[in-house]
Design a protein around this motif. Structure first.
Motif, PDB file in Angstrom:
ATOM      1  N   GLU A  23     -46.338   6.819 -36.094  1.00 27.16           N
ATOM      2  CA  GLU A  23     -47.002   7.425 -34.935  1.00 27.16           C
ATOM      3  C   GLU A  23     -46.172   8.559 -34.349  1.00 27.16           C
ATOM      4  N   ASN A  24     -44.874   8.338 -34.195  1.00 29.96           N
ATOM      5  CA  ASN A  24     -44.004   9.365 -33.620  1.00 29.96           C
ATOM      6  C   ASN A  24     -43.890  10.589 -34.534  1.00 29.96           C
ATOM      7  N   ARG A  26     -46.161  11.594 -36.647  1.00 32.49           N
ATOM      8  CA  ARG A  26     -47.477  12.254 -36.557  1.00 32.49           C
ATOM      9  C   ARG A  26     -47.554  13.082 -35.278  1.00 32.49           C
ATOM     10  N   ALA A  27     -47.119  12.518 -34.160  1.00 29.28           N
ATOM     11  CA  ALA A  27     -47.154  13.226 -32.873  1.00 29.28           C
ATOM     12  C   ALA A  27     -46.254  14.457 -32.880  1.00 29.28           C
ATOM     13  N   LEU A  45     -53.356   2.341 -37.997  1.00 30.92           N
ATOM     14  CA  LEU A  45     -52.632   3.606 -38.145  1.00 30.92           C
ATOM     15  C   LEU A  45     -53.554   4.723 -38.614  1.00 30.92           C
ATOM     16  N   LYS A  48     -54.999   6.459 -35.845  1.00 30.95           N
ATOM     17  CA  LYS A  48     -54.034   7.308 -35.127  1.00 30.95           C
ATOM     18  C   LYS A  48     -53.638   8.536 -35.942  1.00 30.95           C
ATOM     19  N   LYS A 131     -41.302   2.767 -30.045  1.00 28.17           N
ATOM     20  CA  LYS A 131     -42.455   3.522 -29.539  1.00 28.17           C
ATOM     21  C   LYS A 131     -42.025   4.787 -28.816  1.00 28.17           C
ATOM     22  N   TRP A 159     -38.359  10.280 -34.777  1.00 28.58           N
ATOM     23  CA  TRP A 159     -38.530   8.829 -34.667  1.00 28.58           C
ATOM     24  C   TRP A 159     -37.308   8.055 -34.189  1.00 28.58           C
TER      25      TRP A 159
END
Length: 171
Positions: A23-24, A26-27, A45, A48, A131, A159
């Motif tokens: 997630e991190n 990707r962000a 995922l 997201k 997170k 990350w």
């Protein structure tokens, strides 16, 4: 805010930690290709924005750098086997799990034999810290292969926390 795409990173193991890594990343603008044995994790995922691969070998075919966040040594062995069997050009594999040295040495030997680089990068922190990218990473690898770590350096801040010091271990 538009985030510039930065490249492709693979993540195998999309649980609490690996899912947060994905997630991190990707962000932060990375194209992330991931895999997990649990269908629910894959679906979560995918919602997201993580591209879901059919298996670890497909992750390796898509991404020159692969982060492993696995629950047990057998999963590490199976993932390494899938990467080796894919018969790909050099990949940098960041092993972020916490296993016995013997397990990581076996993974390193198999990957090295296939022309890949394993960086032993266990993290310190909790799922909540993962997170918010508040993990400390302990990165090490063979001195001759530290270029693999330099290749990964743009990925790390996406990350985990970055420290000014690092350690290397000769093979």
């Amino acid at each position: 805010m538009v985030v510039k795409k930065r490249g492709i990173v693979g993540v195998v193991g999309l649980g609490i930690m690996g899912g947060a890594f994905a997630e991190n990343l990707r962000a932060a603008g990375w194209r992330v290709v991931g895999y997990d044995i649990a269908a629910a994790r894959r679906r979560a995922l995918a919602r997201k924005g993580v591209e879901i691969a059919a298996d670890a070998g497909e992750v390796a075919r898509a991404a020159p750098t692969i982060i492993l966040s696995l629950p047990k040594p057998a999963a590490l062995a199976a993932t390494v086997d899938a990467i080796v069997k894919a018969k790909l050009p050099r990949r940098v594999v960041i092993e972020a799990s916490t296993f016995k040295l013997e397990d990581k040495e076996a993974a390193e030997a198999a990957l090295h034999e296939a022309g890949h680089v394993l960086l032993d990068c266990p993290v310190s922190g909790t799922g909540i810290q993962a997170k918010v990218k508040d993990l400390v990473i302990y990165a090490s690898g063979p001195t001759a292969e530290i270029s693999g770590c330099a290749r990964c350096s743009p990925i790390l801040p996406a990350w985990c926390r970055i420290s000014a010091s690092s350690a290397t271990v000769a093979a």
